[in-house]
Scaffold this active site. Sequence first.
Site, PDB file in Angstrom:
ATOM      1  N   LYS A   1       1.005  -1.105   0.042  1.00  0.00           N
ATOM      2  CA  LYS A   1      -0.076   0.076  -0.165  1.00  0.00           C
ATOM      3  C   LYS A   1       0.773   1.161   0.164  1.00  0.00           C
ATOM      4  CE  LYS A   1      -0.105  -0.122   5.085  1.00  0.00           C
ATOM      5  NZ  LYS A   1      -1.028  -0.498   6.088  1.00  0.00           N
TER       6      LYS A   1
ATOM      7  N   ARG B   1     -10.590   0.748  14.498  1.00  0.00           N
ATOM      8  CA  ARG B   1     -10.332   1.294  13.134  1.00  0.00           C
ATOM      9  C   ARG B   1     -11.273   0.723  12.151  1.00  0.00           C
ATOM     10  NH1 ARG B   1      -4.255   1.411  10.352  1.00  0.00           N
ATOM     11  NH2 ARG B   1      -5.079  -0.851   9.994  1.00  0.00           N
TER      12      ARG B   1
ATOM     13  N   TYR C   1      16.004  30.698   4.305  1.00  0.00           N
ATOM     14  CA  TYR C   1      15.080  31.685   4.856  1.00  0.00           C
ATOM     15  C   TYR C   1      14.973  32.099   6.165  1.00  0.00           C
ATOM     16  CZ  TYR C   1      12.294  30.971   0.698  1.00  0.00           C
ATOM     17  OH  TYR C   1      11.719  30.795  -0.614  1.00  0.00           O
TER      18      TYR C   1
ATOM     19  N   MET D   1      11.247  25.134   0.070  1.00  0.00           N
ATOM     20  CA  MET D   1      10.570  23.963  -0.852  1.00  0.00           C
ATOM     21  C   MET D   1      11.261  22.793  -1.668  1.00  0.00           C
ATOM     22  SD  MET D   1       7.303  24.763  -3.068  1.00  0.00           S
ATOM     23  CE  MET D   1       6.305  25.680  -1.787  1.00  0.00           C
TER      24      MET D   1
HETATM   25  C1  PLP Z   1      -0.386  -1.566   6.840  1.00  0.00           C
HETATM   26  C2  PLP Z   1      -0.773  -2.688   7.380  1.00  0.00           C
HETATM   27  C3  PLP Z   1      -0.055  -3.856   7.727  1.00  0.00           C
HETATM   28  C4  PLP Z   1       1.423  -3.836   7.375  1.00  0.00           C
HETATM   29  O1  PLP Z   1       2.026  -3.430   8.708  1.00  0.00           O
HETATM   30  P1  PLP Z   1       3.717  -3.226   8.904  1.00  0.00           P
HETATM   31  O2  PLP Z   1       3.798  -2.850  10.362  1.00  0.00           O
HETATM   32  O3  PLP Z   1       4.162  -2.313   7.636  1.00  0.00           O
HETATM   33  O4  PLP Z   1       4.212  -4.388   8.560  1.00  0.00           O
HETATM   34  C5  PLP Z   1      -0.362  -5.059   7.767  1.00  0.00           C
HETATM   35  N1  PLP Z   1      -1.924  -5.302   8.335  1.00  0.00           N
HETATM   36  C6  PLP Z   1      -2.617  -3.972   7.924  1.00  0.00           C
HETATM   37  C7  PLP Z   1      -4.159  -4.273   8.165  1.00  0.00           C
HETATM   38  C8  PLP Z   1      -2.160  -3.024   7.644  1.00  0.00           C
HETATM   39  O5  PLP Z   1      -2.944  -1.919   7.602  1.00  0.00           O
END
Ligand code: PLP
Length: 407
Positions: free
Chosen positions: A50, A148, A277, A325
Amino acid sequence: MTDSTTLSLASSLESVGETRAIIDLDAYAHNIGVLRASAPEGAAFMAVVKADAYGHGLVECGRTAQSIGCEWLGVARIVEALRLRDAGVDIPILVVGPPVSTELTAAIQRGVTLAAGSWSMVERIREAAKAAGATARVHIKVDVGMRRYGFLPEEISAAVQRLKAMPEIEIDGVFSHFSSADEPGAEPTGAQIALFSAAVAEVREAGIEPRWVHLANSAGIITGRVGPTNMVRSGAATYGLSPSPEVPCDERFQPVMSVRSVVARVSQAPLDCGVSYNCIYRTTADEMLATIPIGYADGLPRPLANQGWFVIGGQRRPIRGRVCMDQTIVGDADDVSEGDEVIIVGSNANGAMSFEDIGPMAATNNYEVATRLMARVPRIYMRNGEPVAVEHLLHDAAVRSVETARA
Ligand SMILES: *Cc1c(COP(=O)(O)O)cnc(C)c1O
């Protein structure tokens, strides 16, 4: 891709001359091997890619994970799953969070597995499955404490009964997520394993034998707290990012990304010269300064002002004054020349700042710093020490008119 884009990408393969991220796909594959060896014997591995693979490149990391035999990929958004499918990745993909998207029907048609964790999401999944003319494969998400996403443990039994009765849905797995596995010895982890075990037992009592049962993230794998499981999920540690200072990636792991640039200007500043800056740094002697074309719009955190450092010619060069920036100025640059190679982020072994060094200086963690590396920084993918692919998200991003988007 236009010819001019191809040309400029070809020149970035020469790999000097601009600010770029270098992704070592061999290190990525190596780290997955280390994690597999730490996971329970025979457990499947979900590589979590992700957020553009935590800044390391969704498509190339996804393809690499598939090529080395990872059974699953994990993403957060449907669009990430569809991008992987477009790139030819055909192993199972789980969208681990709520599947809020206008492309849910396409996701089901393309065999993307979805997380069922609230009734409104289940309703959306059902409608999309009907529109797709296909069954939606889901993993039931159990909320064991993060608040969550997921059904609460006390809802699981009823949830499975209802899901079982829905012809549009096939239950393929059950999973949950630790809140505190990166704090060794923290109390919730044991309780969360117990809650998850009980939820899995209830799913079985309801007559469903889930093909996949998974709980542990990187920290769970590293600390050996995985719960009842036939799969583990890992993101951070696959990239060599430590889950926390208390649960580090030890010397078996390798950093996957390094960020590099080039010296654009060298100048000699007199004593008491204000730099960048607001002149929050003033020279305390004559000092050679070097300007590097990387700034907070590339993802270099602004709080590194007067704190961070880059490596040029094997030596640390402290950041002087504010991070701008698009540019940053370093000092102690006596032996530095314009055109010299600069390591912005890399391995502590060559003196560079790691993501673990940057996180605390920027009042955040290593994950956030890596994922905030911006689209204008090209990614150069390496295998066997050679560049094998280049990706420049800014070059390739398309803006569609509303008419085109509707068509
Ligand atoms: C992001 C995520 C992971 C991965 O977690 P890491 O700490 O990066 O290994 C695993 N399971 C879920 C549900 C996540 O949201």
